[in-house]
Scaffold this motif. Structure first.
Motif, PDB file in Angstrom:
ATOM      1  N   UNK A 122       0.743  -1.243   0.000  1.00 33.32           N
ATOM      2  CA  UNK A 122       0.000   0.000   0.000  1.00 33.32           C
ATOM      3  C   UNK A 122       0.781   1.306   0.000  1.00 33.32           C
ATOM      4  N   UNK A 123      -0.003   2.344   0.252  1.00 34.33           N
ATOM      5  CA  UNK A 123       0.465   3.726   0.185  1.00 34.33           C
ATOM      6  C   UNK A 123       0.748   4.239   1.591  1.00 34.33           C
ATOM      7  N   UNK A 124       1.942   4.769   1.790  1.00 38.67           N
ATOM      8  CA  UNK A 124       2.286   5.361   3.090  1.00 38.67           C
ATOM      9  C   UNK A 124       2.697   6.811   2.879  1.00 38.67           C
ATOM     10  N   UNK A 125       1.802   7.710   3.270  1.00 41.76           N
ATOM     11  CA  UNK A 125       2.089   9.149   3.297  1.00 41.76           C
ATOM     12  C   UNK A 125       1.938   9.581   4.743  1.00 41.76           C
ATOM     13  N   UNK A 151      -0.833   1.753  -8.045  1.00 48.93           N
ATOM     14  CA  UNK A 151       0.495   2.207  -7.637  1.00 48.93           C
ATOM     15  C   UNK A 151       1.017   3.308  -8.554  1.00 48.93           C
ATOM     16  N   UNK A 152       1.692   4.262  -7.984  1.00 44.48           N
ATOM     17  CA  UNK A 152       2.218   5.383  -8.755  1.00 44.48           C
ATOM     18  C   UNK A 152       1.413   6.652  -8.580  1.00 44.48           C
ATOM     19  N   UNK A 153       0.278   6.549  -7.895  1.00 47.84           N
ATOM     20  CA  UNK A 153      -0.570   7.736  -7.687  1.00 47.84           C
ATOM     21  C   UNK A 153      -0.163   8.538  -6.464  1.00 47.84           C
ATOM     22  N   UNK A 154       0.827   8.034  -5.733  1.00 44.98           N
ATOM     23  CA  UNK A 154       1.209   8.679  -4.481  1.00 44.98           C
ATOM     24  C   UNK A 154       1.615  10.132  -4.632  1.00 44.98           C
ATOM     25  N   UNK A 155       2.431  10.428  -5.628  1.00 45.76           N
ATOM     26  CA  UNK A 155       2.899  11.803  -5.809  1.00 45.76           C
ATOM     27  C   UNK A 155       1.746  12.721  -6.192  1.00 45.76           C
ATOM     28  N   UNK A 156       0.809  12.198  -6.956  1.00 48.29           N
ATOM     29  CA  UNK A 156      -0.368  12.992  -7.310  1.00 48.29           C
ATOM     30  C   UNK A 156      -1.176  13.346  -6.066  1.00 48.29           C
ATOM     31  N   UNK A 180       6.007   5.245   0.761  1.00 48.79           N
ATOM     32  CA  UNK A 180       5.822   3.978   0.067  1.00 48.79           C
ATOM     33  C   UNK A 180       4.661   4.112  -0.904  1.00 48.79           C
ATOM     34  N   UNK A 181       4.791   3.484  -2.059  1.00 54.71           N
ATOM     35  CA  UNK A 181       3.754   3.574  -3.088  1.00 54.71           C
ATOM     36  C   UNK A 181       3.662   2.236  -3.809  1.00 54.71           C
ATOM     37  N   UNK A 182       2.954   1.301  -3.189  1.00 54.67           N
ATOM     38  CA  UNK A 182       2.831  -0.046  -3.722  1.00 54.67           C
ATOM     39  C   UNK A 182       1.361  -0.429  -3.866  1.00 54.67           C
ATOM     40  N   UNK A 183       1.094  -1.483  -4.607  1.00 54.45           N
ATOM     41  CA  UNK A 183      -0.270  -1.974  -4.714  1.00 54.45           C
ATOM     42  C   UNK A 183      -0.740  -2.460  -3.344  1.00 54.45           C
TER      43      UNK A 183
END
Length: 281
Positions: free
Chosen positions: A116-119, A153-158, A126-129
């Protein structure tokens, strides 16, 4: 032999039905035993200690209504002050370093460290499925759910660019749009209505109004077994939450107010955890 097998099968079926009926049983009484309040310059907290009495057991849990002036008052912190698969500290120890007024254990983000996503506090770690329900907290403090299986995955920066401040990856999602969510049958924890455990969860009524629940369990004579996820869902709806999300529970379930432990953890001392969620004044 066939008759004996049939009799055993019938006995097993009756036992399972009895267990399910017990899990769904409403408590005989629901009582607020104690209320604790905090009134600061920019933060107001009311914590009710509830007791549900069943025929032979009791359940005690804490419902904290948290009212902030600014969304930035909801913060997170890592054990050891860094993102790591190894670090763990007591919730109260992390909270003390950050002058937290109210703190709870977080989502055990470093469990296997592959999901998963860790912000945290506006930083992408972290930016994983993800195979789980996730929760994000916007710059306006509003909670939004990312249902299981829908995160790309990959949407974290957005998300960061849009001002997302926090994300959590434990779950499951309990309430959405003010309604109880159907729980997945398979998850990282059991979602069966026969399972009682200590719980930690967080919800939101509206902007700057949060609800935090910590349920005690595995404490004979105090809170014998714990709370089902289904009971947890009902309480969040009763408290007026539009959204609610389950966090790490079990021995990790901890609530701290001004450096003092509010609940009775399942062990003899606080379990070390990977991260906390806290509120500042």
């Amino acid at each position: 032999m066939i008759k004996r097998f049939a009799a055993c099968a019938l006995a097993l079926m009756l036992a399972l039905c009895a267990g399910a009926a017990l899990a769904a049983t409403e408590p005989n009484t629901k009582t607020i035993e104690e209320t604790t309040t905090y009134e600061g310059e920019n933060l107001r907290i009311t914590i009710d200690r509830w007791c549900y009495a069943f025929n032979k057991t009791e359940l005690r849990f804490f419902v904290a209504h948290v009212y902030t002036e600014d969304p930035s008052q909801l913060q997170t912190a890592f054990a050891g002050e860094e993102y790591s698969k190894d670090n763990a500290e007591a919730t109260s120890a992390i909270a003390e370093r950050h002058d937290a007024v109210l703190a709870i254990n977080g989502d055990y983000y470093n469990y296997k460290d592959k999901n998963g996503l860790v912000i945290r506090n506006g930083v992408l770690y972290r930016d994983l499925s993800s195979t789980r329900d996730q929760l994000i907290v916007g710059a306006d403090g509003l909670f939004t759910a990312i249902p299981k299986g829908t995160y790309e995955p990959g949407a974290g920066q957005a998300y960061i660019d849009e001002g997302v401040a926090q994300s959590f990856t434990f779950g499951p999602l309990l309430v959405d749009n003010g309604e109880i969510v159907e729980l997945p049958k398979k998850y990282i924890i059991s979602t069966a209505d026969t399972i009682r455990e200590p719980r930690t969860a967080i919800g939101q009524v509206d902007e700057n109004h949060y609800v935090v629940i910590v349920a005690d369990g595995r404490r004979d004579g105090w809170s014998d077994k714990g709370m089902t996820l289904q009971e947890l869902q009902k309480v969040f709806v009763e408290q007026g939450c539009r959204i609610a999300y389950n966090l790490d529970g079990g021995g990790s379930a901890t609530m701290v107010l001004n450096g003092e432990l509010v609940n009775k953890t399942s062990g003899s001392r606080e379990r070390n955890v990977s991260d906390i969620i806290y509120f500042t004044d």
